[in-house]
Design a protein around this motif. Structure first.
Motif, mmCIF file in Angstrom:
data_model
loop_
_atom_site.group_PDB
_atom_site.id
_atom_site.type_symbol
_atom_site.label_atom_id
_atom_site.label_comp_id
_atom_site.label_asym_id
_atom_site.label_seq_id
_atom_site.Cartn_x
_atom_site.Cartn_y
_atom_site.Cartn_z
ATOM 1 N N THR A 7 36.705 44.527 31.492
ATOM 2 C CA THR A 7 36.120 44.134 32.643
ATOM 3 C C THR A 7 37.154 44.799 33.605
ATOM 4 O O THR A 7 38.273 45.092 33.492
ATOM 5 N N SER A 9 37.408 45.506 37.984
ATOM 6 C CA SER A 9 37.024 44.894 39.379
ATOM 7 C C SER A 9 37.478 46.017 40.437
ATOM 8 O O SER A 9 38.352 46.684 40.266
ATOM 9 N N THR A 13 33.445 43.106 43.582
ATOM 10 C CA THR A 13 32.638 43.513 42.499
ATOM 11 C C THR A 13 33.250 43.654 41.166
ATOM 12 O O THR A 13 34.298 44.318 40.993
ATOM 13 N N ALA A 14 32.823 43.382 40.222
ATOM 14 C CA ALA A 14 33.394 43.405 38.655
ATOM 15 C C ALA A 14 32.055 43.763 37.846
ATOM 16 O O ALA A 14 31.148 43.419 37.910
ATOM 17 N N VAL A 16 31.365 43.889 33.869
ATOM 18 C CA VAL A 16 31.932 43.718 32.729
ATOM 19 C C VAL A 16 31.096 44.400 31.238
ATOM 20 O O VAL A 16 29.679 44.385 31.490
ATOM 21 N N PHE A 34 34.211 35.465 31.209
ATOM 22 C CA PHE A 34 33.455 34.854 32.471
ATOM 23 C C PHE A 34 34.354 34.012 33.083
ATOM 24 O O PHE A 34 34.362 33.787 34.459
ATOM 25 N N LEU A 37 37.286 35.502 34.909
ATOM 26 C CA LEU A 37 36.558 36.288 36.019
ATOM 27 C C LEU A 37 36.058 35.500 37.335
ATOM 28 O O LEU A 37 36.448 35.564 38.404
ATOM 29 N N PRO A 42 34.584 36.740 42.459
ATOM 30 C CA PRO A 42 33.815 37.926 42.794
ATOM 31 C C PRO A 42 32.556 37.558 43.288
ATOM 32 O O PRO A 42 31.853 36.516 42.952
ATOM 33 N N ARG A 44 30.097 39.693 43.333
ATOM 34 C CA ARG A 44 28.926 40.206 42.360
ATOM 35 C C ARG A 44 29.551 41.001 40.910
ATOM 36 O O ARG A 44 30.678 41.473 40.722
ATOM 37 N N VAL A 45 28.980 40.333 40.096
ATOM 38 C CA VAL A 45 29.536 40.758 38.620
ATOM 39 C C VAL A 45 28.185 41.422 38.010
ATOM 40 O O VAL A 45 27.050 40.862 37.987
ATOM 41 N N LEU A 70 28.487 31.586 39.303
ATOM 42 C CA LEU A 70 28.603 32.315 40.429
ATOM 43 C C LEU A 70 27.941 32.180 41.478
ATOM 44 O O LEU A 70 28.357 32.277 42.547
ATOM 45 N N LEU A 77 25.064 37.558 39.430
ATOM 46 C CA LEU A 77 25.295 38.311 38.031
ATOM 47 C C LEU A 77 24.050 39.094 37.899
ATOM 48 O O LEU A 77 22.869 38.669 38.078
#
Length: 116
Positions: A7, A9, A13-14, A16, A34, A37, A42, A44-45, A70, A77
């Motif tokens: 991951t 970041s 935003t991250a 993965v 997850f 995280l 965040p 946005r993943v 999320l 996600l």
């Protein structure tokens, strides 16, 4: 088959990056990542699935659970670069309309990564 999860970041935003197989035995590893995280909130993943060779229902449930958690926090996600087998699972289950699915990792994230 092992699962590798990395991951990175930047801002809210991250990304993965996952490689290997997501199944009953490896899904807890992804779920733990997850959970870690999501605790950082965040917005946005993006999960880069370009190196995922297989994903069973356990893996799909991990993705759905992460999406739900999320969205509860105002995030989202997105799935990027799924191989044909994974893309087919998303299509057959109708999840391609639940997740935002990208053919590749979005360019704006690649640019951010290099600025890092």
């Amino acid at each position: 088959m092992e699962l590798k999860v990395a991951t990175r970041s930047s801002g809210g935003t991250a990304i993965v990056a996952v490689s290997g197989e997501i199944d009953l035995y490896t899904a807890p590893q992804l779920q733990a990542e997850f959970a870690r995280l999501i605790s950082t909130s965040p917005q946005r993943v993006v999960i880069d699935m370009s190196e995922v060779e297989f994903c069973d229902s356990t893996g799909v449930n991990v993705l759905l659970s992460a999406l739900k958690r999320l969205r509860e926090r105002g995030g989202d996600l997105e799935v990027a670069a799924p191989r044909s087998a994974v893309r087919k699972i998303l299509q057959v289950t109708g999840l391609d309309s639940v997740f935002t699915v990208h053919d590749a990792v979005p360019d704006d994230l690649l640019t951010t990564e290099h600025k890092g």
